[in-house]
Design an enzyme around this catalytic site. Structure first.
Site, PDB file in Angstrom:
ATOM      1  N   ARG A 110       0.836  -1.208   0.000  1.00 54.78           N
ATOM      2  CA  ARG A 110       0.000   0.000   0.000  1.00 54.78           C
ATOM      3  C   ARG A 110       0.868   1.255   0.000  1.00 54.78           C
ATOM      4  O   ARG A 110       0.596   2.234   0.685  1.00 54.78           O
ATOM      5  CB  ARG A 110      -0.954   0.017   1.195  1.00 54.78           C
ATOM      6  CG  ARG A 110      -1.869  -1.175   1.309  1.00 54.78           C
ATOM      7  CD  ARG A 110      -2.822  -1.283   0.107  1.00 54.78           C
ATOM      8  NE  ARG A 110      -3.651  -2.465   0.279  1.00 54.78           N
ATOM      9  CZ  ARG A 110      -3.339  -3.678  -0.176  1.00 54.78           C
ATOM     10  NH1 ARG A 110      -2.203  -3.848  -0.851  1.00 54.78           N
ATOM     11  NH2 ARG A 110      -4.127  -4.706   0.012  1.00 54.78           N
TER      12      ARG A 110
ATOM     13  N   SER B 112     -10.844   0.539   3.950  1.00 53.46           N
ATOM     14  CA  SER B 112      -9.974   0.096   5.046  1.00 53.46           C
ATOM     15  C   SER B 112      -9.158   1.290   5.548  1.00 53.46           C
ATOM     16  O   SER B 112      -8.409   1.884   4.781  1.00 53.46           O
ATOM     17  CB  SER B 112      -9.040  -1.019   4.569  1.00 53.46           C
ATOM     18  OG  SER B 112      -9.782  -2.141   4.158  1.00 53.46           O
TER      19      SER B 112
ATOM     20  N   GLU C 119      -4.229   4.413   6.495  1.00 55.10           N
ATOM     21  CA  GLU C 119      -4.022   4.378   5.056  1.00 55.10           C
ATOM     22  C   GLU C 119      -4.276   5.703   4.370  1.00 55.10           C
ATOM     23  O   GLU C 119      -3.549   6.083   3.452  1.00 55.10           O
ATOM     24  CB  GLU C 119      -4.913   3.300   4.414  1.00 55.10           C
ATOM     25  CG  GLU C 119      -4.412   1.883   4.594  1.00 55.10           C
ATOM     26  CD  GLU C 119      -5.062   0.921   3.603  1.00 55.10           C
ATOM     27  OE1 GLU C 119      -5.536   1.393   2.548  1.00 55.10           O
ATOM     28  OE2 GLU C 119      -5.074  -0.282   3.870  1.00 55.10           O
TER      29      GLU C 119
END
Length: 332
Positions: free
Chosen positions: A161, A232, A328
């Protein structure tokens, strides 16, 4: 091309927070950039689908809303199709288009929100596939002088990510186009139990995998049109083998996923649920009742509310497991 002052950003990002920008420019032509760079108030913020964003209540400078469109097959060889898409294309729609053309390979990334241009920044991934696995290159414009640069996978320095666009090159580039390499020798990726269960008894095609992925995601993740969220919210943490073994001894149910680099990925959602935050609310925000990894806006929230919940979840998980969760989304 002229900026509109004091623009409401709530409808332009999926968390739906209270947020305004000093200036907003809808950017649909790459040729506009040189003039924009001369005229726009700094700092510059690049906005795609807004699905991975936490904006402050007042965003200084100018927001560039990327609306570049276009998708095409650039070519093929004996091994692969080479497909390009402009940065403003909706990611899910692009994936479904490639499948409809008979070019499989991206089906495990179906229904991920956002735009094509944002996908390499985050190195999006799901169900055993990451964008880097199908990436061939991208074009980006410098926000300093408008110069175009081509980035290969090596230049992007993809990680979990992560990419160079979230680190050393953060805020310096506007991605305009992404090129994908879709292998002709297609092999389904069905390592996740949910997918195998949904596909049991069916013919395994790329479209069938895409449908299973979409059904699985819909069963677990909230629709931003119904409740504000950024998907998420925390990374699945990576720990050493020794730390994972110690945690597993204390918590036998802890999901652990060994990685190629020798580290072990833990399930952040499981950690959050065990810490008591699944379905729990703090002010106008909370962790989703069906998936503890997703932070949701129940209405009227601001970035300060999100930050307060984030810190509370981080502190409780760290106190219980000794693992620090990292968010994130990008923060403005």
């Amino acid at each position: 091309m002229l900026p509109i002052p004091a623009c409401d950003l709530a409808p332009l990002h999926t968390l739906g927070l209270r947020a305004q920008a000093n200036h907003l420019v809808h950017f649909s032509d790459a040729q506009q950039l040189e003039a924009l760079l001369r005229e726009a108030e700094r700092p510059l913020h690049v906005l795609g689908g807004g699905s991975n964003l936490v904006p402050s209540e007042q965003v200084d400078g100018t927001v560039l809303k990327v609306e570049l469109l276009g998708r095409t097959l650039l070519g093929e060889d004996a091994d692969a199709y080479y497909v390009a898409a402009a940065a403003g294309e909706n990611w899910h729609d692009f994936v479904q288009w490639t499948l409809a053309q008979g070019w499989p390979g991206l089906e495990n990334l179906s229904l991920i929100p956002g735009t094509v241009g944002a996908a390499p920044i985050q190195n999006i991934g799901a169900y055993g596939l990451e964008l880097k696995d199908r990436f061939h290159g991208l074009a980006a414009l410098s926000l300093e002088d408008g110069a175009t640069c081509i980035f290969t996978a090596e230049h992007c320095e993809f990680g979990y990510r992560d990419s160079i666009f979230k680190r050393e090159q953060a805020g310096r580039w506007l991605i305009t186009e992404v090129l994908f390499r879709l292998p002709k020798a297609w092999q389904p990726l069905l390592d996740y139990g949910d997918l195998r269960a949904r596909l049991e008894g069916q013919e395994i095609t790329a479209q069938a995998v895409a449908e299973a992925v979409m059904a699985t995601r819909r069963s677990k993740l909230p629709d931003p049109a119904e409740i504000g969220n950024a998907g998420s919210f925390f990374h699945n943490p990576l720990v050493t083998t020794e730390q994972a073994d110690a945690l597993k001894a204390l918590h036998p149910g802890l999901p652990c996923y060994p990685q190629a680099d020798g580290r072990v990925k833990l399930a952040a959602g499981w950690l959050i649920e065990q810490a008591g935050w699944k379905g729990r609310q703090l002010g106008p925000v909370g962790m989703y009742a069906k998936q503890a990894l997703v932070l949701v806006n129940h209405g009227g929230a601001s970035a300060a509310d999100v930050a307060a919940l984030m810190r509370a979840v981080q502190d409780d998980v760290y106190q219980r497991f000794g693992v620090r969760l990292n968010p994130e989304p990008v923060w403005w």
